[in-house]
Design a protein around this motif. Structure first.
Motif, PDB file in Angstrom:
ATOM      1  N   ALA A  57      49.004  41.611  30.386  1.00 30.70           N
ATOM      2  CA  ALA A  57      49.818  42.788  30.067  1.00 30.70           C
ATOM      3  C   ALA A  57      49.186  43.623  28.956  1.00 30.70           C
ATOM      4  N   ARG A  58      48.498  42.976  28.029  1.00 29.07           N
ATOM      5  CA  ARG A  58      47.837  43.674  26.923  1.00 29.07           C
ATOM      6  C   ARG A  58      46.496  44.271  27.321  1.00 29.07           C
ATOM      7  N   GLY A  59      46.012  43.896  28.486  1.00 29.57           N
ATOM      8  CA  GLY A  59      44.712  44.386  28.917  1.00 29.57           C
ATOM      9  C   GLY A  59      43.574  43.470  28.524  1.00 29.57           C
ATOM     10  N   GLU A 102      36.679  30.922  42.725  1.00 33.08           N
ATOM     11  CA  GLU A 102      36.511  32.349  43.053  1.00 33.08           C
ATOM     12  C   GLU A 102      37.755  32.904  43.738  1.00 33.08           C
ATOM     13  N   ARG A 103      38.331  32.136  44.638  1.00 38.56           N
ATOM     14  CA  ARG A 103      39.560  32.573  45.328  1.00 38.56           C
ATOM     15  C   ARG A 103      40.709  32.735  44.323  1.00 38.56           C
ATOM     16  N   GLN A 104      40.829  31.770  43.403  1.00 35.87           N
ATOM     17  CA  GLN A 104      41.877  31.856  42.377  1.00 35.87           C
ATOM     18  C   GLN A 104      41.676  33.095  41.506  1.00 35.87           C
ATOM     19  N   LEU A 105      40.437  33.369  41.128  1.00 34.85           N
ATOM     20  CA  LEU A 105      40.167  34.533  40.280  1.00 34.85           C
ATOM     21  C   LEU A 105      40.456  35.842  41.006  1.00 34.85           C
ATOM     22  N   VAL A 106      40.152  35.901  42.297  1.00 33.75           N
ATOM     23  CA  VAL A 106      40.465  37.104  43.074  1.00 33.75           C
ATOM     24  C   VAL A 106      41.976  37.316  43.101  1.00 33.75           C
ATOM     25  N   LEU A 107      42.731  36.243  43.297  1.00 30.79           N
ATOM     26  CA  LEU A 107      44.194  36.358  43.296  1.00 30.79           C
ATOM     27  C   LEU A 107      44.719  36.773  41.924  1.00 30.79           C
ATOM     28  N   GLN A 146      46.076  43.486  38.318  1.00 35.98           N
ATOM     29  CA  GLN A 146      46.085  44.890  38.734  1.00 35.98           C
ATOM     30  C   GLN A 146      47.497  45.335  39.099  1.00 35.98           C
ATOM     31  N   THR A 147      48.224  44.480  39.814  1.00 32.85           N
ATOM     32  CA  THR A 147      49.610  44.784  40.170  1.00 32.85           C
ATOM     33  C   THR A 147      50.459  44.947  38.921  1.00 32.85           C
ATOM     34  N   LEU A 148      50.253  44.074  37.955  1.00 32.08           N
ATOM     35  CA  LEU A 148      50.989  44.152  36.697  1.00 32.08           C
ATOM     36  C   LEU A 148      50.659  45.442  35.954  1.00 32.08           C
TER      37      LEU A 148
END
Length: 151
Positions: free
Chosen positions: A23-25, A47-52, A58-60
């Protein structure tokens, strides 16, 4: 059962700290450290976890102001479950997770460390300093009478 409780006890504040950083960036700075932490699951899984997690961050970031708290709550719940499951598989990683996220460690801050508590500060500024502040000739006045100029 104790291992599950321990995993949840570590995962809950860690998830809160991760979401707060998102949230803070600060996600970009924490991303690689989290990837190293998750290393035991193997590179493809990490890698899959990091993509998620990137997508969740990004959604946040793109969430409307009125929806942001709800988005944070959903993300935090998801991370609690993910981290607790990981700690269930690798219980010896609990200390490493706590070291990765120092904000989730219990206990008072070290002596001399500035502390800040700001409540009900909507549309206001909060200033924290570890030493003296000098505002120059203008001063900083928030709800206090202005300084009288020196003669």
């Amino acid at each position: 059962m104790a291992v599950e409780l321990d995993a949840m006890a570590v995962a809950t504040p860690a998830a809160a700290a991760l979401v707060a950083e998102m949230a803070r960036g600060g996600w970009a700075a924490l991303r690689e450290a989290l990837a190293r932490f998750l290393r035991r699951d193997g590179k493809p899984t990490v890698e899959r976890q990091l993509v998620l997690l990137d997508a969740a961050e990004q959604t946040l970031a793109e969430a409307a102001e009125e929806d942001r708290d709800e988005a944070r709550g959903r993300l935090e719940q998801r991370l609690v479950l993910q981290l607790a499951a990981y700690l269930d598989r690798y219980p010896d990683m609990g200390e490493e997770l706590e070291a990765l996220l120092p904000v989730c460690q219990d206990g008072p801050p070290p002596s001399g460390t500035p502390a800040l508590a700001a409540y009900n500060n909507i549309n206001s500024q909060v200033l924290q300093a570890g030493g003296d502040l000098d505002a120059g000739s203008g001063g900083i006045n928030y709800g206090v009478p202005p300084r009288k100029p020196k003669a």
